[in-house]
Motif scaffolding. Structure first.
Motif, PDB file in Angstrom:
ATOM      1  N   GLU A 161       0.835  -1.204   0.000  1.00 18.51           N
ATOM      2  CA  GLU A 161       0.000   0.000   0.000  1.00 18.51           C
ATOM      3  C   GLU A 161       0.867   1.250   0.000  1.00 18.51           C
ATOM      4  O   GLU A 161       2.003   1.237   0.475  1.00 18.51           O
ATOM      5  CB  GLU A 161      -0.902   0.049   1.237  1.00 18.51           C
ATOM      6  N   CYS A 205      -2.753   0.116  -3.840  1.00 21.14           N
ATOM      7  CA  CYS A 205      -2.247  -1.171  -3.377  1.00 21.14           C
ATOM      8  C   CYS A 205      -1.835  -1.968  -4.615  1.00 21.14           C
ATOM      9  O   CYS A 205      -2.685  -2.307  -5.446  1.00 21.14           O
ATOM     10  CB  CYS A 205      -3.313  -1.917  -2.595  1.00 21.14           C
ATOM     11  N   TRP A 246     -10.466  -3.369   1.254  1.00 22.00           N
ATOM     12  CA  TRP A 246      -9.742  -2.446   2.128  1.00 22.00           C
ATOM     13  C   TRP A 246     -10.339  -2.546   3.531  1.00 22.00           C
ATOM     14  O   TRP A 246     -11.565  -2.594   3.691  1.00 22.00           O
ATOM     15  CB  TRP A 246      -9.862  -1.002   1.645  1.00 22.00           C
ATOM     16  N   TYR A 304      -4.612   1.785   7.193  1.00 23.47           N
ATOM     17  CA  TYR A 304      -5.443   1.182   6.155  1.00 23.47           C
ATOM     18  C   TYR A 304      -4.683   0.025   5.494  1.00 23.47           C
ATOM     19  O   TYR A 304      -3.500   0.180   5.129  1.00 23.47           O
ATOM     20  CB  TYR A 304      -5.830   2.225   5.114  1.00 23.47           C
ATOM     21  N   CYS A 308      -4.896  -3.153   2.512  1.00 26.00           N
ATOM     22  CA  CYS A 308      -5.582  -3.844   1.428  1.00 26.00           C
ATOM     23  C   CYS A 308      -5.411  -5.342   1.638  1.00 26.00           C
ATOM     24  O   CYS A 308      -4.473  -5.790   2.299  1.00 26.00           O
ATOM     25  CB  CYS A 308      -5.063  -3.415   0.055  1.00 26.00           C
TER      26      CYS A 308
END
Length: 127
Positions: free
Chosen positions: A6, A22, A36, A94, A96
């Motif tokens: 990412e 990503c 996500w 965050y 992926c």
């Protein structure tokens, strides 16, 4: 070995936008749905968005619906998360993730349905 990397996180003011990317390698990326997720400090990992391999269907958490958009470019082995109208409560790492099956299911929001994860990218939204 599947790798997901990412990028695109950072510090942004409330109301601003960021676009996360990503990049996937090691699997036929175009054949698998992607998702996500995010984890805020002191909280459980939560679902954010999911996209089928064909882009025909997308799904979102209620908290981001209308503000975030998931998309993918299979030619570039890349999935994106466009985040608009960001709020302080969007602050999180965050991640992926790649779905285990080539076919999406009603369990698209369950982390257990994903078998590969990226290292995460920090998103911080200041008020």
């Amino acid at each position: 070995q599947v790798q997901l990397v990412e990028s695109g996180g950072g510090l942004v003011q409330a109301g601003g936008s960021l676009r996360l990317s990503c990049v996937a390698s090691g699997r036929t990326f175009s054949s698998y749905p992607m998702g996500w997720f995010r984890r805020a400090p002191g909280k459980e990992r939560e679902f954010v968005a999911h996209i089928t391999w064909s882009e025909r269907s997308t799904y979102y958490a209620d908290s981001v619906k209308g503000r975030f958009t998931i998309s993918r470019d299979n030619a570039k082995n890349t999935v994106y998360l466009q985040m608009n109208s960001l709020k302080p409560e969007d602050t999180a790492v965050y991640y992926c993730a790649a779905f285990k099956s080539p076919y999406s299911s009603t369990r698209y929001n369950q982390p257990s349905e994903y078998d590969y994860w990226g290292q995460g990218t920090q998103v911080t939204v200041s008020s």
